[in-house]
Enzyme design. Structure first.
Site, mmCIF file in Angstrom:
data_model
loop_
_atom_site.group_PDB
_atom_site.id
_atom_site.type_symbol
_atom_site.label_atom_id
_atom_site.label_comp_id
_atom_site.label_asym_id
_atom_site.label_seq_id
_atom_site.Cartn_x
_atom_site.Cartn_y
_atom_site.Cartn_z
ATOM 1 N N CYS A 101 17.713 -33.773 -2.758
ATOM 2 C CA CYS A 101 17.672 -35.080 -3.415
ATOM 3 C C CYS A 101 16.394 -35.785 -3.006
ATOM 4 O O CYS A 101 16.025 -35.756 -1.827
ATOM 5 C CB CYS A 101 18.897 -35.890 -2.971
ATOM 6 S SG CYS A 101 18.985 -37.540 -3.682
ATOM 7 N N HIS A 111 25.569 -34.493 -9.586
ATOM 8 C CA HIS A 111 24.735 -35.086 -8.535
ATOM 9 C C HIS A 111 24.170 -36.438 -8.998
ATOM 10 O O HIS A 111 24.287 -37.446 -8.283
ATOM 11 C CB HIS A 111 23.597 -34.113 -8.181
ATOM 12 C CG HIS A 111 22.621 -34.626 -7.171
ATOM 13 N ND1 HIS A 111 22.464 -34.075 -5.923
ATOM 14 C CD2 HIS A 111 21.745 -35.653 -7.224
ATOM 15 C CE1 HIS A 111 21.541 -34.743 -5.257
ATOM 16 N NE2 HIS A 111 21.074 -35.715 -6.028
ATOM 17 N N GLU A 112 23.582 -36.451 -10.203
ATOM 18 C CA GLU A 112 22.990 -37.700 -10.695
ATOM 19 C C GLU A 112 24.086 -38.714 -11.022
ATOM 20 O O GLU A 112 23.912 -39.918 -10.788
ATOM 21 C CB GLU A 112 22.109 -37.432 -11.919
ATOM 22 C CG GLU A 112 20.961 -36.459 -11.701
ATOM 23 C CD GLU A 112 20.048 -36.829 -10.546
ATOM 24 O OE1 GLU A 112 19.927 -38.017 -10.232
ATOM 25 O OE2 GLU A 112 19.463 -35.902 -9.943
ATOM 26 N N HIS A 136 25.065 -40.649 -8.038
ATOM 27 C CA HIS A 136 24.136 -41.742 -7.698
ATOM 28 C C HIS A 136 24.572 -43.051 -8.367
ATOM 29 O O HIS A 136 24.411 -44.134 -7.803
ATOM 30 C CB HIS A 136 22.716 -41.409 -8.157
ATOM 31 C CG HIS A 136 21.936 -40.547 -7.207
ATOM 32 N ND1 HIS A 136 21.618 -40.944 -5.928
ATOM 33 C CD2 HIS A 136 21.380 -39.321 -7.365
ATOM 34 C CE1 HIS A 136 20.907 -39.993 -5.332
ATOM 35 N NE2 HIS A 136 20.750 -38.996 -6.182
HETATM 36 NI NI NI Z 1 19.696 -37.245 -5.773
#
Ligand code: NI
Length: 177
Positions: free
Chosen positions: A98, A140-141, A144
């Site tokens: 990341c 993953h995004e 966020h």
């Molecule tokens: Ni990331």
């Protein structure tokens, strides 16, 4: 366009749940997206979510190289207000990194397949399904946007460390590439 500063783990904005984008075609949203594209290209990552550039909005960009997606490139994709739903019960592990944790990597369990609905650059609805590494990038995004970084997803905290060290460890074990 401008390259924006990337927030690193520990900055509170990375722990916040983000707000929906109200007007996808607003000039400031267009500018933010253009800046995120430039920032991602400069940093050399796969994806970038708005909170990583200090904007607490439900917005992400990513691009999956062919080598990570069975030879099929996923071109630069902009997702506004995405909704990401798992399509399977199980989880697969793979190494993630990341831009907010430079130099680090961890083996993260993720669903193998997801369904996505979102708005595109022009605010038009879009829907698609994704598998494997593409699905991993989306999860993953998407995390966020909910204030979650991948270390919070580790089920084995021992499978986390510096890329340089872990690459050498995997090479010694004969499982790395
Ligand atoms: Ni990331």
């Amino acid at each position: 366009m401008a390259i924006r500063k990337i927030a690193r783990m520990g900055h509170p904005i990375l722990g916040q749940r983000t707000a929906p984008v109200q007007a996808p075609d607003a000039p400031e949203v267009r500018r933010l997206i253009a800046d995120m594209i430039e920032t991602l290209a400069d940093a050399g990552g796969i994806g970038l979510a708005a909170p990583q550039v200090h904007e607490s909005l439900r917005l992400m960009i990513y691009r999956v190289p062919a080598v990570r997606n069975a030879g099929q490139e996923v071109p630069l994709t902009v997702l506004i207000n995405p909704d990401i739903t798992p399509l399977d019960e199980g989880r697969a592990h793979d190494w993630e990194s990341c831009l907010s944790l430079p130099g680090l990597t961890g083996s993260v369990p993720r669903h193998r397949a997801v369904a996505v609905t979102a708005l595109d650059l022009d605010g038009a609805p879009m829907a698609f399904e994704a598998r494997d590494f593409h699905a991993r990038v989306l999860q993953h995004e998407g995390d966020h946007l909910d204030g979650i970084l991948y270390p919070q997803r580790l089920d084995d905290p021992g499978q986390f460390g510096f890329v340089e060290e872990i690459r050498q460890t995997l090479a010694r074990q004969g499982t790395g590439s």
